[in-house]
Write a protein that holds these residues in place. Structure first.
Motif, PDB file in Angstrom:
ATOM      1  N   LYS A  57       0.873  -1.181  -0.018  1.00 51.78           N
ATOM      2  CA  LYS A  57      -0.160  -0.084  -0.180  1.00 51.78           C
ATOM      3  C   LYS A  57       0.716   1.235   0.082  1.00 51.78           C
ATOM      4  N   ASN A 145      -6.172  -0.565  -1.603  1.00 48.85           N
ATOM      5  CA  ASN A 145      -5.679   0.747  -2.620  1.00 48.85           C
ATOM      6  C   ASN A 145      -4.286   1.113  -2.117  1.00 48.85           C
ATOM      7  N   LEU A 146      -3.584   1.939  -3.228  1.00 47.90           N
ATOM      8  CA  LEU A 146      -2.313   2.646  -2.918  1.00 47.90           C
ATOM      9  C   LEU A 146      -2.569   3.733  -1.721  1.00 47.90           C
ATOM     10  N   THR A 147      -1.760   3.894  -0.979  1.00 50.45           N
ATOM     11  CA  THR A 147      -1.956   5.223   0.170  1.00 50.45           C
ATOM     12  C   THR A 147      -2.300   6.448  -0.818  1.00 50.45           C
ATOM     13  N   ALA A 149      -5.137   6.980  -2.851  1.00 54.13           N
ATOM     14  CA  ALA A 149      -5.886   6.922  -3.850  1.00 54.13           C
ATOM     15  C   ALA A 149      -7.293   6.123  -3.132  1.00 54.13           C
ATOM     16  N   ALA A 152     -10.705   0.592  -3.159  1.00 58.36           N
ATOM     17  CA  ALA A 152     -11.174  -0.105  -4.332  1.00 58.36           C
ATOM     18  C   ALA A 152     -12.707  -0.673  -3.814  1.00 58.36           C
ATOM     19  N   ALA A 157     -10.469  -3.353  -9.604  1.00 57.90           N
ATOM     20  CA  ALA A 157      -9.883  -1.816  -9.231  1.00 57.90           C
ATOM     21  C   ALA A 157      -8.930  -2.106  -8.286  1.00 57.90           C
ATOM     22  N   ALA A 158      -8.948  -3.058  -7.418  1.00 54.13           N
ATOM     23  CA  ALA A 158      -7.809  -3.255  -6.389  1.00 54.13           C
ATOM     24  C   ALA A 158      -6.367  -4.024  -7.432  1.00 54.13           C
ATOM     25  N   GLN A 159      -6.690  -4.484  -8.267  1.00 56.81           N
ATOM     26  CA  GLN A 159      -5.662  -5.351  -9.172  1.00 56.81           C
ATOM     27  C   GLN A 159      -5.083  -4.314  -9.831  1.00 56.81           C
ATOM     28  N   GLU A 160      -5.905  -3.178 -10.473  1.00 55.40           N
ATOM     29  CA  GLU A 160      -5.148  -2.122 -11.159  1.00 55.40           C
ATOM     30  C   GLU A 160      -4.005  -1.582 -10.363  1.00 55.40           C
ATOM     31  N   MET A 161      -4.164  -1.307  -9.041  1.00 61.47           N
ATOM     32  CA  MET A 161      -3.467  -0.534  -8.299  1.00 61.47           C
ATOM     33  C   MET A 161      -2.559  -1.240  -7.506  1.00 61.47           C
ATOM     34  N   LEU A 162      -2.745  -2.727  -7.210  1.00 65.78           N
ATOM     35  CA  LEU A 162      -1.732  -3.433  -6.351  1.00 65.78           C
ATOM     36  C   LEU A 162      -1.114  -4.641  -7.236  1.00 65.78           C
TER      37      LEU A 162
END
Length: 221
Positions: A57, A145-147, A149, A152, A157-162
């Motif tokens: 994160k 989510n990334l810190t 952002a 998700a 949506a989570a996979q796009e970030m992480l």
């Protein structure tokens, strides 16, 4: 490479839950649905896994993750003391959108970060999350989510970030919580006959509902 399971499909649900349990047991990370938003989960008792969660994160140890638990019996095992007001809060608002910060049992062998001897606990109101928790035990879980952002509301949506920092993604459709996070309260000031409670973040449970439940408790700043 991360594995993604569509939990609306029964065979994928069974395979996903089995794979998620194994990943947690290996100290890896899983994205799972909750009643508020999607969360990144790690074994709360594996320090390396918790650090992996913080790294994924982009968070430091000064931002320890909350711990999701499967039932109120676990509260007694993880909290240093369960006062009557604390028990009433848990019995009334769990499972649901209330995260309770309380003093941690000092005998626990875990490292969630710089907690100051406290732990933030919650029981999520989501059948898949509860099933996983019943099988794994307490999980350190932070929003997926990334810190900085937005949290998700789907596993995609989570996979796009992480990405591949997560081993398993459990997709169960859009989170039902309308993006509303849990209310966080500091219950370390509660005593058997009342005490003081602080609202750290407004969310799924209102201050008014808490005040109505615990009229003998004062609210601090």
């Amino acid at each position: 490479m991360a594995e993604v399971f569509d939990c609306s499909d029964s065979p994928q649900l069974l395979a996903g839950m089995r794979t998620a349990r194994r990943a947690i047991g290996r100290g890896e990370l899983v994205v799972m649905p909750t009643d508020t938003v999607y969360g990144v989960a790690a074994d709360a008792f594996t320090p390396e896994a918790v650090q992996r969660l913080l790294d994924a994160k982009g968070r430091g140890r000064q931002s320890p993750p909350p711990v999701l638990i499967p039932n109120t019996n676990t509260l007694a095992a993880l909290a240093a003391e369960v006062t009557t007001p604390l028990r009433r809060l848990a019995e009334t608002f769990w499972p649901g959108g209330l995260t309770i910060v309380t003093r941690a049992n000092p005998s626990l062998s875990w490292d969630l970060g710089e907690t100051g001897g406290t732990v933030a606990l919650r029981i999520p109101n989501h059948p898949l999350a509860l099933e996983l928790l019943e099988e794994t035990g307490p999980l350190a879980v932070s929003s997926a989510n990334l810190t900085g952002a937005a949290a998700a509301r789907t596993a995609a949506a989570a996979q796009e970030m992480l990405g591949d920092s997560i081993s398993v993604y459990l997709e169960a459709g859009e989170a039902a919580g309308d993006g509303v996070a849990s209310t966080i309260i500091d219950a370390t000031g509660l005593s058997e006959d009342g005490g003081v409670l602080r609202v750290l973040r407004e969310g799924g449970v209102t201050r008014e509902a808490i005040a109505e439940l615990l009229p003998q408790v004062a609210f601090g700043d």
